[in-house]
Design a protein around this motif. Sequence first.
Motif, mmCIF file in Angstrom:
data_model
loop_
_atom_site.group_PDB
_atom_site.id
_atom_site.type_symbol
_atom_site.label_atom_id
_atom_site.label_comp_id
_atom_site.label_asym_id
_atom_site.label_seq_id
_atom_site.Cartn_x
_atom_site.Cartn_y
_atom_site.Cartn_z
ATOM 1 N N PHE A 69 -98.018 -91.032 24.244
ATOM 2 C CA PHE A 69 -96.996 -91.480 23.284
ATOM 3 C C PHE A 69 -95.630 -91.376 23.913
ATOM 4 O O PHE A 69 -95.428 -90.671 24.901
ATOM 5 C CB PHE A 69 -97.057 -90.723 21.956
ATOM 6 N N VAL A 71 -91.161 -91.908 22.889
ATOM 7 C CA VAL A 71 -90.115 -92.049 21.874
ATOM 8 C C VAL A 71 -88.933 -92.714 22.577
ATOM 9 O O VAL A 71 -88.591 -92.338 23.706
ATOM 10 C CB VAL A 71 -89.713 -90.644 21.329
ATOM 11 N N ARG A 77 -85.541 -85.738 20.823
ATOM 12 C CA ARG A 77 -85.134 -84.391 20.401
ATOM 13 C C ARG A 77 -84.817 -84.337 18.909
ATOM 14 O O ARG A 77 -83.940 -83.599 18.476
ATOM 15 C CB ARG A 77 -83.931 -83.883 21.216
ATOM 16 N N GLY A 79 -87.706 -84.338 16.867
ATOM 17 C CA GLY A 79 -88.990 -83.908 16.318
ATOM 18 C C GLY A 79 -89.983 -85.029 16.072
ATOM 19 O O GLY A 79 -90.987 -84.833 15.400
ATOM 20 N N ALA A 81 -91.954 -86.698 18.349
ATOM 21 C CA ALA A 81 -93.201 -86.428 19.072
ATOM 22 C C ALA A 81 -93.923 -85.241 18.435
ATOM 23 O O ALA A 81 -95.158 -85.249 18.305
ATOM 24 C CB ALA A 81 -92.922 -86.156 20.547
ATOM 25 N N ARG A 82 -93.170 -84.236 18.034
ATOM 26 C CA ARG A 82 -93.758 -83.073 17.364
ATOM 27 C C ARG A 82 -94.565 -83.534 16.140
ATOM 28 O O ARG A 82 -95.648 -83.032 15.869
ATOM 29 C CB ARG A 82 -92.607 -82.158 16.931
ATOM 30 N N SER A 104 -97.691 -87.645 32.177
ATOM 31 C CA SER A 104 -96.306 -88.098 32.169
ATOM 32 C C SER A 104 -95.779 -88.215 33.589
ATOM 33 O O SER A 104 -96.237 -87.518 34.493
ATOM 34 C CB SER A 104 -95.410 -87.138 31.377
ATOM 35 N N SER A 108 -88.744 -85.585 30.704
ATOM 36 C CA SER A 108 -88.853 -85.268 29.276
ATOM 37 C C SER A 108 -90.309 -85.006 28.902
ATOM 38 O O SER A 108 -90.598 -84.098 28.110
ATOM 39 C CB SER A 108 -88.287 -86.419 28.443
HETATM 40 C C1 COA Z 1 -91.995 -86.597 25.650
HETATM 41 C C2 COA Z 1 -91.387 -87.326 24.442
HETATM 42 C C3 COA Z 1 -92.517 -88.143 23.766
HETATM 43 C C4 COA Z 1 -90.868 -86.265 23.485
HETATM 44 O O1 COA Z 1 -90.399 -86.904 22.290
HETATM 45 P P1 COA Z 1 -89.344 -86.210 21.304
HETATM 46 O O2 COA Z 1 -89.478 -86.859 19.966
HETATM 47 O O3 COA Z 1 -88.013 -86.181 21.918
HETATM 48 O O4 COA Z 1 -89.894 -84.704 21.238
HETATM 49 P P2 COA Z 1 -89.556 -83.615 20.094
HETATM 50 O O5 COA Z 1 -88.188 -83.838 19.564
HETATM 51 O O6 COA Z 1 -90.648 -83.605 19.087
HETATM 52 O O7 COA Z 1 -89.598 -82.290 20.984
HETATM 53 C C5 COA Z 1 -90.394 -81.163 20.694
HETATM 54 C C6 COA Z 1 -90.029 -80.046 21.689
HETATM 55 O O8 COA Z 1 -90.418 -80.412 23.019
HETATM 56 C C7 COA Z 1 -89.449 -79.899 23.970
HETATM 57 N N1 COA Z 1 -88.794 -81.020 24.645
HETATM 58 C C8 COA Z 1 -88.898 -82.331 24.353
HETATM 59 N N2 COA Z 1 -88.161 -83.071 25.195
HETATM 60 C C9 COA Z 1 -87.556 -82.228 26.040
HETATM 61 C C10 COA Z 1 -86.655 -82.391 27.134
HETATM 62 N N3 COA Z 1 -86.231 -83.616 27.516
HETATM 63 N N4 COA Z 1 -86.242 -81.289 27.794
HETATM 64 C C11 COA Z 1 -86.650 -80.072 27.420
HETATM 65 N N5 COA Z 1 -87.487 -79.849 26.373
HETATM 66 C C12 COA Z 1 -87.940 -80.910 25.697
HETATM 67 C C13 COA Z 1 -88.438 -79.106 23.153
HETATM 68 O O9 COA Z 1 -88.855 -77.761 23.086
HETATM 69 C C14 COA Z 1 -88.563 -79.775 21.791
HETATM 70 O O10 COA Z 1 -88.173 -78.912 20.720
HETATM 71 P P3 COA Z 1 -86.592 -78.676 20.400
HETATM 72 O O11 COA Z 1 -85.921 -80.018 20.457
HETATM 73 O O12 COA Z 1 -86.638 -78.088 19.037
HETATM 74 O O13 COA Z 1 -86.102 -77.758 21.460
HETATM 75 C C15 COA Z 1 -90.220 -88.260 24.874
HETATM 76 O O14 COA Z 1 -89.265 -87.517 25.609
HETATM 77 C C16 COA Z 1 -90.653 -89.435 25.718
HETATM 78 O O15 COA Z 1 -90.913 -90.512 25.168
HETATM 79 N N6 COA Z 1 -90.771 -89.255 27.066
HETATM 80 C C17 COA Z 1 -91.295 -90.321 27.930
HETATM 81 C C18 COA Z 1 -92.797 -90.549 27.680
HETATM 82 C C19 COA Z 1 -93.639 -89.346 28.064
HETATM 83 O O16 COA Z 1 -93.444 -88.739 29.105
HETATM 84 N N7 COA Z 1 -94.626 -88.981 27.224
HETATM 85 C C20 COA Z 1 -95.442 -87.815 27.527
HETATM 86 C C21 COA Z 1 -96.266 -87.394 26.381
HETATM 87 S S1 COA Z 1 -97.813 -88.290 26.412
#
Ligand code: COA
Length: 322
Positions: A69, A71, A77, A79, A81-82, A104, A108
């Motif tokens: 997945f 975002v 950041r 929530g 993905a959470r 990944s 991120s």
């Molecule tokens: C990975 C990804 C899906 C996270 O999506 P998101 O909606 O930003 O994630 P959330 O807001 O739910 O983050 C949950 C927690 O993960 C951690 N986290 C997420 N992104 C982070 C970052 N860039 N750096 C550090 N910690 C991170 C944090 O602890 C965060 O909690 P907090 O914001 O309360 O501190 C997004 O950054 C993305 O699309 N990345 C590229 C695709 C990818 O690599 N996907 C891998 C998963 S299959």
Amino acid sequence: MRHDEVRPEDPFYPDELERMRILSDQKFEVNHAFEVVHDDEMVSWFRSAVTKPGAPGYDTNRYFLWCTFSVLAPYRRRGIARSHLPLLLELMDRDGCRTVTLESEEESGHAFLQWLGADKKSEGAENRLHIPDVDWPMMQRWIDEGAKGSPETKLEVYDDHIPDPMLEDFAPQLSALLNTMPWDDLDHGDIVETPEILRHEYERMDLAGLKHHTVLTREPNGVISGMTDITWAPHRPTMLVQLFTGVRPDARGRGIGKWIKAFMLDRVHRLYPDAEWISTGNADSNGPMLAINKRMGFKRHRWGAEYQITRDKLAERVEVLV
Ligand SMILES: CC(C)(COP(=O)(O)OP(=O)(O)OC[C@H]1O[C@@H](n2cnc3c(N)ncnc32)[C@H](O)[C@@H]1OP(=O)(O)O)[C@@H](O)C(=O)NCCC(=O)NCCS
């Protein structure tokens, strides 16, 4: 938008092909797709896949779910993905899966997966060869030495899919070769290829307009000792994609890997003179393959890692995090 963020320099995968890919029958997998929409904009997508009950290899692959997945950058950041995690757990429970694999190639993603508590199980990279820089005399030497070092071995070339009457013989030999690939620490089932699966894969390649080429070596007793295959596609005319290369463990050390790779490179260079790059994926631990690729001139283009988390650990984390 994700393409522009992650691979802006690469050819764009056309909408029409993506549409066909999504709509074409998933004979051997069950796929799920979810989207998060905000003001008519898709801000997050979620995809998962499991082996379909009854598909070849179901007995050992049924416990594994694959998921990805992302975002959109401006929405991170918050929530989103959470919020996918309870859904992921529900999908695992629906199909009785014990382990989910996620990957990944972005900072991120690594940060998120570490936060989730998933274990990094394998690291690898997409490596690319710039064809104009190839040392052609060295490739010719590899071809000559390969043939000389294995005089009884026959090299076969297929400038299309493997012909249908060959599939009964080819599929189990391909499965054996594929199962010699290093998995590092990943938990996994067995790879099972059958004529039916290969026909389905070939249909999907044809739908996407892919041209498929295979080079293999066959021993006098009929055993396929090595193979490599590659694709060209109209939407990426300058980029060839190397799919799989494998040499049976009992045939290693005879120069077969170098022979088939050099032969294939020479052939596709003649067939597609406008192709500038070959792209391939390799686990960092795959020493023998990387050694050959490095000598050919492949260079690391993008690095990534695969992670796994068990269903029970995910359930514990969902309790605490969501
Ligand atoms: C990975 C990804 C899906 C996270 O999506 P998101 O909606 O930003 O994630 P959330 O807001 O739910 O983050 C949950 C927690 O993960 C951690 N986290 C997420 N992104 C982070 C970052 N860039 N750096 C550090 N910690 C991170 C944090 O602890 C965060 O909690 P907090 O914001 O309360 O501190 C997004 O950054 C993305 O699309 N990345 C590229 C695709 C990818 O690599 N996907 C891998 C998963 S299959």
